[in-house]
Design a protein around this motif. Structure first.
Motif, short mmCIF file in Angstrom:
data_model
loop_
_atom_site.label_atom_id
_atom_site.label_comp_id
_atom_site.label_asym_id
_atom_site.label_seq_id
_atom_site.Cartn_x
_atom_site.Cartn_y
_atom_site.Cartn_z
N THR A 179 0.83 -1.22 0.00
CA THR A 179 0.00 0.00 0.00
C THR A 179 0.87 1.27 0.00
N ILE A 180 2.17 1.08 -0.17
CA ILE A 180 3.10 2.23 -0.16
C ILE A 180 3.81 2.33 -1.50
N GLY A 181 3.89 3.53 -2.02
CA GLY A 181 4.61 3.75 -3.28
C GLY A 181 6.12 3.77 -3.05
N ASN A 182 6.85 3.84 -4.14
CA ASN A 182 8.31 3.92 -4.04
C ASN A 182 8.79 5.26 -4.54
N GLY A 235 13.55 5.83 -1.23
CA GLY A 235 12.96 4.71 -0.49
C GLY A 235 11.46 4.72 -0.55
N LEU A 236 10.83 4.01 0.39
CA LEU A 236 9.36 3.95 0.41
C LEU A 236 8.79 5.36 0.56
N ALA A 237 7.71 5.63 -0.19
CA ALA A 237 7.10 6.97 -0.15
C ALA A 237 6.20 7.10 1.07
N HIS A 285 13.77 10.60 4.93
CA HIS A 285 12.86 9.94 3.99
C HIS A 285 12.79 8.45 4.27
N GLY A 286 11.95 7.76 3.48
CA GLY A 286 11.69 6.34 3.70
C GLY A 286 12.93 5.46 3.86
N ALA A 287 13.96 5.73 3.05
CA ALA A 287 15.15 4.87 3.11
C ALA A 287 15.80 4.92 4.49
N ASN A 288 15.65 6.04 5.20
CA ASN A 288 16.23 6.19 6.53
C ASN A 288 15.21 6.07 7.66
N LEU A 322 8.21 1.69 10.91
CA LEU A 322 8.92 2.94 11.20
C LEU A 322 10.07 2.60 12.16
N GLY A 323 11.29 2.86 11.73
CA GLY A 323 12.46 2.45 12.49
C GLY A 323 12.86 3.40 13.59
N PHE A 324 11.90 3.76 14.42
CA PHE A 324 12.15 4.61 15.59
C PHE A 324 11.61 3.83 16.79
#
Ligand SMILES: *[C@@H]1O[C@H](CO)[C@@H](O)[C@H](O)[C@H]1NC(C)=O
Ligand SMILES: *[C@@H]1O[C@H](CO)[C@@H](O)[C@H](O)[C@H]1NC(C)=O
Ligand SMILES: *[C@@H]1O[C@H](CO)[C@@H](O)[C@H](O)[C@H]1NC(C)=O
Length: 427
Positions: free
Chosen positions: A331-334, A338-340, A357-360, A372-374
């Protein structure tokens, strides 16, 4: 083309920029040369490391990169000997004043077994253990340049468990990049009369080679994309050996607000600033994988992210520890970065904005699930360890060019290089 097929290269260089006006009268050959070290990412631990030659005959040590580390240290077990190893004598002027330990050894003289030697404490932040070591001068070799008289810590690990625990298997120590007397950037600047500056670009995937694109250059080709904010001094020691009245040697920046998809997260400014007791503030860590936010910052942050994600019709799925906000990737664009997903802006003192942004921000945890990498860093401790409001982890720093200017206390950053079709391996 996947990331792993890209040739990754790294750069950690001292003094990319010589002083332009002053150097004009010198011949080009007298310009100080930056030191370049290739950075690799260990696929098993995701820890970044580089290689440094120490001693005579030269032995190459892989050392993990710790932005918060105060010294360079390595394991000097019974198999290691160097004829140019000179222990630093206790209470000599080369022995830092706050050093109380002095080491002695019964046995034959060799690195790790010397008398009347200035002690160091060598810290492994991944294992969270401190080891006693000896401070010594030896020759250090970096990209064919030899530097004499570099002080480093050597620990004979016989009888100690855990000295190298959780570091990459090939690593035998740590290179610290803090703003301390014994950190390599500080020492090289002093010994080689270079400005005390270094830049760091962590590759997102393991490199298969590198190119010394920056040797001899005065300007970084990507400087035009960089923004600058002050480096902030935390007046309270944040190191593993708390010392009263001694400021932190870590690199802090001042995040004044956080925005998600352009909308300010409702946080009291006092939650983000450094308090008198040393808690708070934002620091960067190469030894922390994912960003950690103090609970009072984390909770509103994650709720706002989930709300903005739902506005973008991202489908939320079950959480995967340690992450909370996880989504169905289909359900997420690119995008190029990275992911939008909703963008995260860190608004910094002076107005610079670090956009994540998505890559980070996102982490693929399994097929079709990205989180979400937090993570929730918990509440402020009551012990001597102080807690930052925001710790940006290595995942957040990858493919961002970071420059630390320790003389003028400035930090410059590029945000994601992917935005400019560039990467740490390819400018
Ligand atoms: C280490 O090297 C020094 C200097 O070359 C030498 O005197 C010493 O005997 C060596 N020690 C060992 C244990 O090999
Ligand atoms: C340190 O001093 C002691 C006592 O004088 C001596 O026995 C020992 O051999 C010395 N160690 C080294 C490494 O020189
Ligand atoms: C980056 O690459 C993409 C695709 O190859 C291209 O469309 C875009 O214009 C490039 N952007 C920049 C800033 O060079």
């Amino acid at each position: 083309m996947t990331y792993s097929s890209v040739i990754h290269f790294f750069l950690f260089s001292i003094a990319l920029f010589s002083v332009p006006c002053l150097s004009i009268s010198h011949s080009p050959n007298s310009k100080p040369h930056p030191f370049l070290l290739p950075i690799k990412k260990d696929p098993a631990t995701n820890v970044f490391y580089t290689s440094i030659g120490i001693g005579t005959p030269q032995q190459n040590f892989n050392v993990a990169i710790d932005l918060a580390g105060e010294n360079l240290w390595y394991e000097c077990n019974n198999h290691y000997n160097s004829s140019s190893f000179h222990p630093i004598i206790c209470e000599s002027n080369k022995c830092p004043k706050n050093t109380h330990a002095c080491s002695f050894c019964q046995g034959q003289f060799r690195p790790g077994c010397t008398n009347n030697t200035c002690g160091t404490t060598n810290y492994n932040p991944l294992a969270q253990v401190l080891f006693p070591g000896d401070l010594a001068e030896d020759v250090v070799s970096i990209s064919q340049n030899q530097v004499f008289g570099v002080s480093s810590g050597c620990t004979n690990s016989d009888g100690f468990n855990g000295l190298l625990e959780k570091l990459p298997k090939s690593s035998q120590g740590i290179i610290g990049l803090a703003r301390s007397q014994l950190a390599l950037p500080t020492q090289l600047a002093l010994l080689k009369k270079l400005p005390p500056k270094f830049s760091l670009c962590l590759p997102s995937s393991n490199n298969i080679g590198f190119t010394n694109l920056l040797i001899g250059t005065e300007e970084h080709p990507l400087s035009k994309y960089m923004q600058t904010t002050p480096l902030i001094l935390n007046p309270v020691d944040t190191g593993p050996e708390f010392e009263e009245g001694v400021p932190s040697t870590e690199h802090f920046i001042d995040v004044t607000s956080v925005k998600i998809d352009g909308q300010v997260v409702n946080l009291k400014p006092s939650l983000l600033s450094i308090k008198k007791d040393g808690n708070g503030g934002t620091r960067m860590s190469t030894m922390t994988r994912f960003a950690e936010l103090q609970s009072s910052v984390y909770k509103p942050f994650i709720l706002d992210f989930i709300k903005k994600a739902s506005d973008r019709r991202m489908k939320r799925v079950a959480s995967v520890a340690p992450f909370e906000a996880c989504f169905d990737v289909t359900t997420i664009g690119n995008s190029r970065t990275g992911l939008a997903v909703p963008s995260i802006d860190l608004v910094l003192r002076g107005g610079a904005v670090w956009t994540i942004h998505g890559a980070n921000s996102m982490v693929m945890v399994k097929k079709n699930v990205a989180c979400l990498g937090f993570v929730d860093g918990g509440t402020i401790g009551t012990m001597s360890f102080v807690k930052a409001s925001i710790v940006l982890g290595a995942h957040q720093l990858e493919e961002n060019l970071l420059m630390f200017d320790l003389a003028s206390n400035k930090f410059s950053f590029s945000s994601s290089l992917l935005l400019h079709n560039a990467s740490c391996s390819n400018f």
